[in-house]
Scaffold this motif. Sequence first.
Motif: not given
Length: 515
Positions: A5-10, A99-101, A141-145, A478-480
């Motif tokens: 997991f990598k945080h989505e950059p702003f 993978h849907v997420l 979406l990325e983290y929960y997947g 931040i998520v995660g």
Amino acid sequence: MVLPFKHEPFTDFTVKENREAFKEALHKVKTELGKDYPLVINGEKMYTKDKLVSVNPANKEQVIGNVSKATKQHVDIAFETALEAFETWRSMAPEARAHVLFRAAAIARRRKHELSAWLVYEAGKPWNQADGDTAEGIDFLEYYGRQMLELAKGKQLNQRENENNQYFYKAIGPGVVIPPWNFAFAIACGTAVAPIVAGNPVLLKPSENTPVVAYKLIGILEEAGLPKGVVNFLPGDPLEIGDYMVDHKETRFINFTGSRATGVRIYERAAKVQQGQQFLKRVIAEMGGKDTIIVDKDADVDMAADAIVHSAFGFSGQKCSACSRVIVHKDLYEQVIEKSVELTKELSVGNPAEQDVYMGAVVNQKQFNKIKEYIEIGKAEGTLVYGGNADDSTGNFVYPTIFKDVDPKARLMQEEIFGPVVAFTKANNFDEMLEIANNTEYGLTGAVISNNRAHLERAKYEFDVGNLYFNRGCTAAIVGYQPFGGFKMSGTDSKAGGPDYLQLFMEAKVVSEKF
């Protein structure tokens, strides 16, 4: 292979190319305003005559969209659909659900500016706040997947000779998701896709203030390949369908983010077993805060003022994590207030659909009136040192407002305002600071600005909040990185964006086989 997991950059809006790209997205969305939007049940679009009319908070004459309203009959149909979808969705491989997420995250990432532009128009979010909202949705979406991939492995149990023991998680069934308007994409996304990836169909009832943004999420999930009936879109009047959805005998869980009053109501109603109900409903609730920043005797004044101003006035204070109370050591009290006022004077207020401003309008007329009332209360309870102005002639604009010398037990220091109003009080020592910080019924976020390690260690255990920050503001989890949820009347401390969250929507099962 799934990467870590990598945080989505702003988005950096100081870069000219980014600013131009966002302006293009705003122009594109503007050409799409005013459309009609349907319910979505079992993948079918259903239009109704009765509509929710969504408007731009900063330009009340500008209609964002007309969204069909669901009835109780629609809720019943959606539950039938969800129960049918549950039989196949829960049996699908966890990797396939994840993978849907991941695909939805990729779609949202490609459409990031467009989604953020919808947030600017419908939620009144300034550019950077809208960008952060969209980024957080992608993070969920990325983290929960990835979390689902880990949970699919189950947990290790002790084994004995001639015996095999298994511990694994299974989905619990259809549930109701009720997100708020203030993070119209991020929280709608996170609260919906967590139970979904765990194998549960959901009925999503978006906020009546931001239903169009929520509809965009539905489209992304459909494009990502989510089967029909796994997510059902049911906007409507809370009084007409809200209680009915919570009470419904087929509701396995309610995932709610919103006010204390509504959260408590849901908690009470969910506890009652309905005729035909065969399980105890779970309530996952985040219900707001009255968040405090403590400024210790040896704190960095510039750091403190920056933390206070951005925590109090980011998105016009319309965050459950927003700072609305500041407790300052008496030796720094006037300095911190003076510096906070200086920084607040630099903040711009306007329509974010027209220009890149720091603050936009508050979400609706009801909230505008409520905040104005609290400003008048503040004038009686403390000293107004800055702001206090409001203008609803074209949009619901409330300007940043600072009060000082407010009693720790005053209404301004106890009740959630959800607007750009912050109250200061002074304390003689750290003991008194902690006592005041803990004197509310809420326990969501807090911050301590201090260079005293002993005080920070005390606060770690004695400052009674779910998310505590040292030497920074009390917003922007931040998520995660900083799983989010609070104590006391701030909710069930569910820690959204954390490693324990998906288990709230699953049942642990043990299978033991003797050889």
